[in-house]
Design a protein around this motif. Structure first.
Motif, PDB file in Angstrom:
ATOM      1  N   ILE A   1      38.664  22.881  14.749  1.00  0.00           N
ATOM      2  CA  ILE A   1      37.437  23.641  14.566  1.00  0.00           C
ATOM      3  C   ILE A   1      37.480  24.381  13.234  1.00  0.00           C
ATOM      4  CG2 ILE A   1      38.292  25.690  15.798  1.00  0.00           C
ATOM      5  CD1 ILE A   1      35.428  25.966  16.984  1.00  0.00           C
ATOM      6  N   CYS A   2      36.340  24.453  12.561  1.00  0.00           N
ATOM      7  CA  CYS A   2      36.220  25.171  11.294  1.00  0.00           C
ATOM      8  C   CYS A   2      35.277  26.356  11.524  1.00  0.00           C
ATOM      9  CB  CYS A   2      35.678  24.233  10.215  1.00  0.00           C
ATOM     10  SG  CYS A   2      35.519  25.013   8.596  1.00  0.00           S
ATOM     11  N   VAL A   3      35.787  27.570  11.324  1.00  0.00           N
ATOM     12  CA  VAL A   3      35.019  28.773  11.648  1.00  0.00           C
ATOM     13  C   VAL A   3      35.237  29.842  10.577  1.00  0.00           C
ATOM     14  CG1 VAL A   3      35.030  28.400  14.158  1.00  0.00           C
ATOM     15  CG2 VAL A   3      36.945  29.597  13.068  1.00  0.00           C
ATOM     16  N   ASP A   4      34.472  30.936  10.679  1.00  0.00           N
ATOM     17  CA  ASP A   4      34.688  32.050   9.765  1.00  0.00           C
ATOM     18  C   ASP A   4      35.875  32.893  10.248  1.00  0.00           C
ATOM     19  OD1 ASP A   4      33.789  33.805  11.798  1.00  0.00           O
ATOM     20  OD2 ASP A   4      31.733  33.712  11.062  1.00  0.00           O
ATOM     21  N   GLU A   5      36.260  33.877   9.451  1.00  0.00           N
ATOM     22  CA  GLU A   5      37.473  34.655   9.726  1.00  0.00           C
ATOM     23  C   GLU A   5      37.410  35.373  11.068  1.00  0.00           C
ATOM     24  OE1 GLU A   5      41.165  35.556   9.145  1.00  0.00           O
ATOM     25  OE2 GLU A   5      40.154  34.798   7.353  1.00  0.00           O
ATOM     26  N   ASN A   6      36.294  35.974  11.401  1.00  0.00           N
ATOM     27  CA  ASN A   6      36.196  36.724  12.660  1.00  0.00           C
ATOM     28  C   ASN A   6      36.356  35.816  13.867  1.00  0.00           C
ATOM     29  OD1 ASN A   6      35.815  39.152  11.352  1.00  0.00           O
ATOM     30  ND2 ASN A   6      33.569  38.995  11.374  1.00  0.00           N
ATOM     31  N   LYS A   7      35.691  34.679  13.838  1.00  0.00           N
ATOM     32  CA  LYS A   7      35.801  33.728  14.947  1.00  0.00           C
ATOM     33  C   LYS A   7      37.219  33.156  15.009  1.00  0.00           C
ATOM     34  CE  LYS A   7      33.669  31.184  18.168  1.00  0.00           C
ATOM     35  NZ  LYS A   7      32.656  30.191  17.793  1.00  0.00           N
ATOM     36  N   ALA A   8      37.837  32.954  13.843  1.00  0.00           N
ATOM     37  CA  ALA A   8      39.212  32.435  13.816  1.00  0.00           C
ATOM     38  C   ALA A   8      40.173  33.402  14.506  1.00  0.00           C
ATOM     39  CB  ALA A   8      39.653  32.180  12.374  1.00  0.00           C
TER      40      ALA A   8
ATOM     41  N   LEU B   1      46.101  28.287  22.243  1.00  0.00           N
ATOM     42  CA  LEU B   1      47.394  27.898  21.693  1.00  0.00           C
ATOM     43  C   LEU B   1      47.136  27.128  20.401  1.00  0.00           C
ATOM     44  CD1 LEU B   1      50.462  27.761  22.054  1.00  0.00           C
ATOM     45  CD2 LEU B   1      50.137  25.705  23.438  1.00  0.00           C
ATOM     46  N   ILE B   2      47.461  27.721  19.253  1.00  0.00           N
ATOM     47  CA  ILE B   2      47.147  27.148  17.948  1.00  0.00           C
ATOM     48  C   ILE B   2      48.375  26.441  17.385  1.00  0.00           C
ATOM     49  CG2 ILE B   2      46.397  27.650  15.599  1.00  0.00           C
ATOM     50  CD1 ILE B   2      44.258  28.013  17.817  1.00  0.00           C
ATOM     51  N   SER B   3      48.190  25.166  17.021  1.00  0.00           N
ATOM     52  CA  SER B   3      49.298  24.388  16.472  1.00  0.00           C
ATOM     53  C   SER B   3      49.280  24.341  14.946  1.00  0.00           C
ATOM     54  CB  SER B   3      49.252  22.959  17.017  1.00  0.00           C
ATOM     55  OG  SER B   3      48.023  22.326  16.668  1.00  0.00           O
ATOM     56  N   ASN B   4      48.131  24.600  14.342  1.00  0.00           N
ATOM     57  CA  ASN B   4      48.069  24.557  12.875  1.00  0.00           C
ATOM     58  C   ASN B   4      46.836  25.333  12.404  1.00  0.00           C
ATOM     59  OD1 ASN B   4      48.848  23.933  10.308  1.00  0.00           O
ATOM     60  ND2 ASN B   4      48.335  21.764  10.399  1.00  0.00           N
ATOM     61  N   MET B   5      46.943  25.916  11.227  1.00  0.00           N
ATOM     62  CA  MET B   5      45.840  26.695  10.673  1.00  0.00           C
ATOM     63  C   MET B   5      45.826  26.532   9.159  1.00  0.00           C
ATOM     64  SD  MET B   5      45.033  30.759  11.146  1.00  0.00           S
ATOM     65  CE  MET B   5      46.358  31.306  10.061  1.00  0.00           C
ATOM     66  N   LYS B   6      44.643  26.357   8.617  1.00  0.00           N
ATOM     67  CA  LYS B   6      44.500  26.177   7.171  1.00  0.00           C
ATOM     68  C   LYS B   6      43.269  26.952   6.699  1.00  0.00           C
ATOM     69  CE  LYS B   6      43.646  22.577   3.700  1.00  0.00           C
ATOM     70  NZ  LYS B   6      43.378  21.129   3.493  1.00  0.00           N
ATOM     71  N   ARG B   7      43.428  27.708   5.607  1.00  0.00           N
ATOM     72  CA  ARG B   7      42.302  28.436   5.023  1.00  0.00           C
ATOM     73  C   ARG B   7      41.670  27.597   3.918  1.00  0.00           C
ATOM     74  NH1 ARG B   7      42.181  33.482   6.973  1.00  0.00           N
ATOM     75  NH2 ARG B   7      44.123  34.267   7.904  1.00  0.00           N
TER      76      ARG B   7
ATOM     77  N   ILE C   1      40.312  26.533   9.201  1.00  0.00           N
ATOM     78  CA  ILE C   1      40.372  25.314  10.020  1.00  0.00           C
ATOM     79  C   ILE C   1      41.571  25.454  10.960  1.00  0.00           C
ATOM     80  CG2 ILE C   1      40.625  22.815  10.006  1.00  0.00           C
ATOM     81  CD1 ILE C   1      39.522  22.882   7.107  1.00  0.00           C
ATOM     82  N   LEU C   2      41.323  25.327  12.253  1.00  0.00           N
ATOM     83  CA  LEU C   2      42.382  25.482  13.249  1.00  0.00           C
ATOM     84  C   LEU C   2      42.491  24.238  14.119  1.00  0.00           C
ATOM     85  CD1 LEU C   2      40.449  28.408  13.484  1.00  0.00           C
ATOM     86  CD2 LEU C   2      42.731  29.115  14.201  1.00  0.00           C
ATOM     87  N   ARG C   3      43.734  23.869  14.443  1.00  0.00           N
ATOM     88  CA  ARG C   3      44.012  22.887  15.492  1.00  0.00           C
ATOM     89  C   ARG C   3      44.579  23.660  16.677  1.00  0.00           C
ATOM     90  NH1 ARG C   3      44.964  17.103  14.281  1.00  0.00           N
ATOM     91  NH2 ARG C   3      46.281  17.085  16.138  1.00  0.00           N
ATOM     92  N   GLY C   4      44.096  23.350  17.859  1.00  0.00           N
ATOM     93  CA  GLY C   4      44.568  24.059  19.035  1.00  0.00           C
ATOM     94  C   GLY C   4      44.670  23.155  20.245  1.00  0.00           C
ATOM     95  N   ILE C   5      45.258  23.702  21.316  1.00  0.00           N
ATOM     96  CA  ILE C   5      45.501  22.943  22.542  1.00  0.00           C
ATOM     97  C   ILE C   5      44.969  23.751  23.713  1.00  0.00           C
ATOM     98  CG2 ILE C   5      47.247  21.786  23.957  1.00  0.00           C
ATOM     99  CD1 ILE C   5      49.113  22.325  21.373  1.00  0.00           C
ATOM    100  N   SER C   6      44.125  23.131  24.526  1.00  0.00           N
ATOM    101  CA  SER C   6      43.591  23.830  25.689  1.00  0.00           C
ATOM    102  C   SER C   6      42.921  22.841  26.629  1.00  0.00           C
ATOM    103  CB  SER C   6      42.579  24.891  25.264  1.00  0.00           C
ATOM    104  OG  SER C   6      42.037  25.547  26.394  1.00  0.00           O
ATOM    105  N   ASP C   7      42.898  23.185  27.912  1.00  0.00           N
ATOM    106  CA  ASP C   7      42.101  22.427  28.875  1.00  0.00           C
ATOM    107  C   ASP C   7      40.620  22.709  28.671  1.00  0.00           C
ATOM    108  OD1 ASP C   7      44.423  21.466  30.059  1.00  0.00           O
ATOM    109  OD2 ASP C   7      44.575  23.180  31.409  1.00  0.00           O
TER     110      ASP C   7
END
Length: 306
Positions: free
Chosen positions: A240-247, A255-261, A267-273
């Motif tokens: 997901i690509c979001v602004d700073e507040n939403k991030a 559970l976040i596996s990776n994050m890139k500004r 831009i965040l990669r995460g894991i969830s049901d």
């Protein structure tokens, strides 16, 4: 041919009535033709497990078989077993003791009956295989860098020509270039024998191991090929690509596996049901399987939904 563990548990000695188990009820078969990775957090039992495989540690309970023979049965030749199942420990200085590199690598084959000339021929080949220059052979192993010491330790085990080669955290503390070199050395060694690598660096084994075992708190959490394990969380990994507040909100509750500004976005990669709104489902990586299995240790609030 295989090493088989049946209901193997190991408890460290203590003075309390409650036993401190490093391994608990492990059932596992390691076949000779496989390249196996054992992954888990520090303290998960990886090192304890591999020291059982050639009888360095005796289980508190359970049985270990080598080619269907109990290695602790009366009269079993443990010394011969240790020639067939070689272990390279995480700290190479624990295995290096001779005055020169060449003598150190010669020790194993000579200890198992080779002549000095035969051992030297084998040692030179193994040192070349791990990429050590001939000009270093007469140096003390303790004059070398950490990566070079590890290569000498690996050459020393390879020189014994084991059927099973086990490495404990072989790339820990190495720079990226040296880690790649070690992955290549290990893959090359796998042509002629079974390789087992115990590591917490998941990316080092994702594409070279054909069977992966995950340990958690001394127990077998899951096992399978990299593809089989990734399939276990298929549909649960998002980008997901979001602004700073939403991030910030997503980081606190997924559970976040990776994050890139990227400029003013994150831009965040995460894991969830429960995939957050606006996120795209992506293909899982093995590291994300690892994180998913141990998410309870991460303090993630799975009841929170965006």
């Amino acid at each position: 041919m295989s090493i088989r563990l049946e209901h193997v548990s190991y408890a460290y000695e203590d003075n309390s009535s409650k036993k401190n188990y490093a391994l608990k009820d492990i059932n596992l078969e390691i076949k000779k033709e496989e390249f196996i990775a054992v992954i888990g957090h520090t303290g998960s039992g990886k090192s304890t497990l591999i020291q059982h495989l050639n009888g360095l540690i005796k289980p508190t309970s359970g049985t270990i078989y080598f080619d269907d023979e109990d290695i602790y049965s009366e009269g079993y030749p443990l010394r011969e077993l240790r020639g067939k199942v070689g272990i390279c420990f995480q700290y190479p200085e624990h295995q290096l003791f001779e005055t020169t590199i060449l003598d150190d690598v010669c020790f194993g084959p000579m200890n198992f009956g080779k002549t000095k000339e035969e051992a030297t021929e084998i040692a030179v080949k193994c040192l070349k295989d791990v990429g050590l220059s001939e000009k270093l052979y007469q140096k003390s192993p303790f004059e070398l860098s950490g990566g070079q010491k590890r290569r000498v330790a690996i050459a020393g085990i390879l020189a014994m020509e084991p059927e099973y080669f086990i490495l404990d955290e072989p790339t820990a503390g190495l720079d990226p270039g040296e880690r790649i070199r070690f992955r290549n050395i290990i893959t090359e060694a796998a042509k002629d024998r079974m390789i087992l690598v115990a590591t917490h660096i998941v990316s080092d084994v994702e594409y070279i191991a054909n069977h992966i075992i995950m340990l958690q708190n001394g127990r077998l959490a899951c096992e399978g090929t990299s593809e089989e394990l990734r399939d276990k969380i298929k549909g649960q990994v998002f980008c997901i690509c979001v602004d700073e507040n939403k991030a910030d909100l997503i980081r606190r509750n997924y559970l976040i596996s990776n994050m890139k500004r990227e400029k003013d976005k994150v831009i965040l990669r995460g894991i969830s049901d429960h995939i957050p709104k606006g996120a795209e489902i992506v293909e899982p990586q093995l590291e994300e399987v690892f994180l998913s299995f141990f998410r309870k240790e991460s303090g993630i609030d799975e009841d929170f939904l965006l």
